[in-house]
Design a protein around this motif. Structure first.
Motif, PDB file in Angstrom:
ATOM      1  N   LEU A  19      36.550   0.612 -41.591  1.00 17.84           N
ATOM      2  CA  LEU A  19      37.123   2.151 -41.462  1.00 17.84           C
ATOM      3  C   LEU A  19      36.436   2.903 -42.688  1.00 17.84           C
ATOM      4  N   ARG A  20      36.150   1.950 -44.099  1.00 17.24           N
ATOM      5  CA  ARG A  20      36.280   2.894 -45.200  1.00 17.24           C
ATOM      6  C   ARG A  20      34.750   2.794 -44.648  1.00 17.24           C
ATOM      7  N   ALA A  21      34.028   0.947 -44.957  1.00 15.80           N
ATOM      8  CA  ALA A  21      32.481   1.556 -44.917  1.00 15.80           C
ATOM      9  C   ALA A  21      31.863   2.064 -43.985  1.00 15.80           C
ATOM     10  N   ILE A  22      32.067   2.688 -42.180  1.00 18.43           N
ATOM     11  CA  ILE A  22      32.420   3.571 -42.082  1.00 18.43           C
ATOM     12  C   ILE A  22      31.863   4.781 -42.487  1.00 18.43           C
ATOM     13  N   ARG A  23      32.767   5.399 -43.200  1.00 22.67           N
ATOM     14  CA  ARG A  23      33.413   6.356 -43.324  1.00 22.67           C
ATOM     15  C   ARG A  23      32.277   6.334 -44.766  1.00 22.67           C
ATOM     16  N   ARG A  24      32.049   5.234 -45.566  1.00 22.64           N
ATOM     17  CA  ARG A  24      31.531   5.778 -46.356  1.00 22.64           C
ATOM     18  C   ARG A  24      29.861   5.915 -46.054  1.00 22.64           C
ATOM     19  N   PHE A  25      29.456   5.880 -45.252  1.00 21.77           N
ATOM     20  CA  PHE A  25      27.893   5.780 -44.343  1.00 21.77           C
ATOM     21  C   PHE A  25      27.808   6.746 -43.668  1.00 21.77           C
ATOM     22  N   LEU A  26      28.849   7.579 -43.388  1.00 20.82           N
ATOM     23  CA  LEU A  26      28.657   9.389 -42.388  1.00 20.82           C
ATOM     24  C   LEU A  26      28.921   9.851 -44.005  1.00 20.82           C
ATOM     25  N   THR A  27      28.443   9.237 -45.091  1.00 19.95           N
ATOM     26  CA  THR A  27      28.911  10.667 -46.274  1.00 19.95           C
ATOM     27  C   THR A  27      27.693  11.808 -45.859  1.00 19.95           C
ATOM     28  N   ASP A  28      26.515  10.891 -46.006  1.00 25.99           N
ATOM     29  CA  ASP A  28      24.870  11.613 -46.137  1.00 25.99           C
ATOM     30  C   ASP A  28      24.755  12.475 -44.784  1.00 25.99           C
ATOM     31  N   SER A  29      25.597  12.348 -44.109  1.00 27.41           N
ATOM     32  CA  SER A  29      26.106  12.529 -42.232  1.00 27.41           C
ATOM     33  C   SER A  29      25.927  14.533 -42.326  1.00 27.41           C
ATOM     34  N   ASP A  30      24.942  14.562 -41.213  1.00 27.17           N
ATOM     35  CA  ASP A  30      25.753  16.258 -40.683  1.00 27.17           C
ATOM     36  C   ASP A  30      27.186  16.145 -40.155  1.00 27.17           C
ATOM     37  N   ASP A  31      27.347  15.450 -39.802  1.00 31.29           N
ATOM     38  CA  ASP A  31      28.475  15.326 -38.495  1.00 31.29           C
ATOM     39  C   ASP A  31      29.491  15.042 -39.581  1.00 31.29           C
ATOM     40  N   ASP A  32      30.387  16.598 -40.222  1.00 31.63           N
ATOM     41  CA  ASP A  32      31.349  16.330 -41.027  1.00 31.63           C
ATOM     42  C   ASP A  32      32.431  16.474 -39.923  1.00 31.63           C
ATOM     43  N   ALA A  33      32.965  16.250 -38.263  1.00 34.58           N
ATOM     44  CA  ALA A  33      34.130  16.279 -38.005  1.00 34.58           C
ATOM     45  C   ALA A  33      33.778  14.824 -37.830  1.00 34.58           C
ATOM     46  N   PHE A  34      33.106  14.468 -37.191  1.00 35.73           N
ATOM     47  CA  PHE A  34      33.275  12.778 -36.977  1.00 35.73           C
ATOM     48  C   PHE A  34      33.669  12.092 -38.585  1.00 35.73           C
ATOM     49  N   ARG A  35      32.972  12.376 -39.189  1.00 35.26           N
ATOM     50  CA  ARG A  35      33.468  11.364 -40.566  1.00 35.26           C
ATOM     51  C   ARG A  35      34.655  11.959 -41.177  1.00 35.26           C
ATOM     52  N   GLU A  36      35.365  12.851 -40.827  1.00 30.45           N
ATOM     53  CA  GLU A  36      37.056  13.763 -41.193  1.00 30.45           C
ATOM     54  C   GLU A  36      37.346  12.771 -39.724  1.00 30.45           C
ATOM     55  N   GLN A  37      37.087  12.603 -38.759  1.00 32.25           N
ATOM     56  CA  GLN A  37      38.038  11.792 -37.835  1.00 32.25           C
ATOM     57  C   GLN A  37      38.175  10.095 -38.110  1.00 32.25           C
ATOM     58  N   VAL A  38      37.344   9.888 -38.367  1.00 37.73           N
ATOM     59  CA  VAL A  38      36.909   8.824 -39.563  1.00 37.73           C
ATOM     60  C   VAL A  38      37.993   8.324 -40.969  1.00 37.73           C
ATOM     61  N   LYS A  39      38.041   8.945 -41.538  1.00 41.40           N
ATOM     62  CA  LYS A  39      38.987   9.688 -42.858  1.00 41.40           C
ATOM     63  C   LYS A  39      40.042   9.085 -42.275  1.00 41.40           C
ATOM     64  N   ARG A  40      40.243  10.301 -41.523  1.00 38.01           N
ATOM     65  CA  ARG A  40      41.993  10.521 -40.918  1.00 38.01           C
ATOM     66  C   ARG A  40      41.908   9.000 -40.336  1.00 38.01           C
ATOM     67  N   LEU A  41      41.237   8.265 -39.774  1.00 37.42           N
ATOM     68  CA  LEU A  41      41.869   7.105 -39.041  1.00 37.42           C
ATOM     69  C   LEU A  41      41.671   6.208 -40.351  1.00 37.42           C
ATOM     70  N   GLU A  42      41.124   6.540 -41.785  1.00 33.53           N
ATOM     71  CA  GLU A  42      41.075   5.414 -42.751  1.00 33.53           C
ATOM     72  C   GLU A  42      42.804   5.275 -43.054  1.00 33.53           C
ATOM     73  N   ILE A  43      43.154   6.743 -43.443  1.00 35.34           N
ATOM     74  CA  ILE A  43      44.313   7.232 -44.414  1.00 35.34           C
ATOM     75  C   ILE A  43      45.362   6.453 -42.693  1.00 35.34           C
ATOM     76  N   ASP A  44      45.627   6.541 -41.602  1.00 37.17           N
ATOM     77  CA  ASP A  44      46.571   6.070 -40.705  1.00 37.17           C
ATOM     78  C   ASP A  44      46.688   4.092 -40.895  1.00 37.17           C
ATOM     79  N   ALA A  45      45.470   3.994 -41.203  1.00 35.43           N
ATOM     80  CA  ALA A  45      44.873   2.431 -41.176  1.00 35.43           C
ATOM     81  C   ALA A  45      46.491   1.945 -42.795  1.00 35.43           C
ATOM     82  N   GLU A  46      45.510   2.666 -43.989  1.00 34.16           N
ATOM     83  CA  GLU A  46      46.079   2.401 -44.957  1.00 34.16           C
ATOM     84  C   GLU A  46      47.718   2.798 -45.119  1.00 34.16           C
ATOM     85  N   LEU A  47      48.389   3.046 -44.808  1.00 33.50           N
ATOM     86  CA  LEU A  47      49.397   4.052 -43.884  1.00 33.50           C
ATOM     87  C   LEU A  47      50.476   2.982 -43.392  1.00 33.50           C
TER      88      LEU A  47
END
Length: 156
Positions: A73-101
């Motif tokens: 999930l971290r790798a996907i989020r970092r890959f999306l750093t340069d993406s124009d799709d901020d909403a999707f990146r934020e969804q992945v970030k929330r999933l990453e944080i949930d996985a950390e929890l």
């Protein structure tokens, strides 16, 4: 797990100045698991010391989850750093944080079953972090120890 005191501690200290960049640097340069680092710190604030056996149990329990869920999930989020799709990146970030929890829930549950030694909190924190540091394959051991000492000062 609302009563996960480790998670509450982690959220609080992660927001402190300089903590997040240092944790990420330890993660990226020394292959440290941020959740294990935060666990070492939290236990230290409680005056509790990890033995090598206990630390290895935590690593064994959490490594599959870290490798199969958190890191991808971290790798996907970092890959999306340069993406124009901020909403999707934020969804992945929330999933990453949930996985950390969820990883921290595994750690917290395991810690509930352990009998840990006690020490002065400042000493316990440094000892826990140094013990974990000794398990990392750092290329620059002196820098690692310096960073762990700095981390202890920031998260106490």
């Amino acid at each position: 797990m609302q009563d996960n005191l480790l998670w509450q501690y982690s959220l609080a200290v992660y927001r402190r100045p300089d903590v997040a960049p240092l944790l990420i640097a330890l993660q990226d340069h020394d292959n440290a698991d941020v959740n294990i680092l935060l666990s070492c710190g939290w236990l230290g604030t409680q005056g509790q010391c990890l033995s090598l056996e206990h630390l290895q149990q935590l690593i064994t329990i959490t490594t599959p989850w870290q490798e199969q869920c958190v890191q991808p999930l971290r790798a996907i989020r970092r890959f999306l750093t340069d993406s124009d799709d901020d909403a999707f990146r934020e969804q992945v970030k929330r999933l990453e944080i949930d996985a950390e929890l969820r990883q921290q829930n595994l750690i917290y549950q395991q810690l509930q079953s352990l009998t840990l030694c006690t020490a002065d909190p400042a000493k316990a924190m440094i000892d826990n972090l140094d013990l974990y540091g000794s398990q990392l394959a750092a290329t620059d051991r002196e820098k690692l120890l310096t960073d762990l000492t700095r981390l202890a000062a920031l998260i106490k």
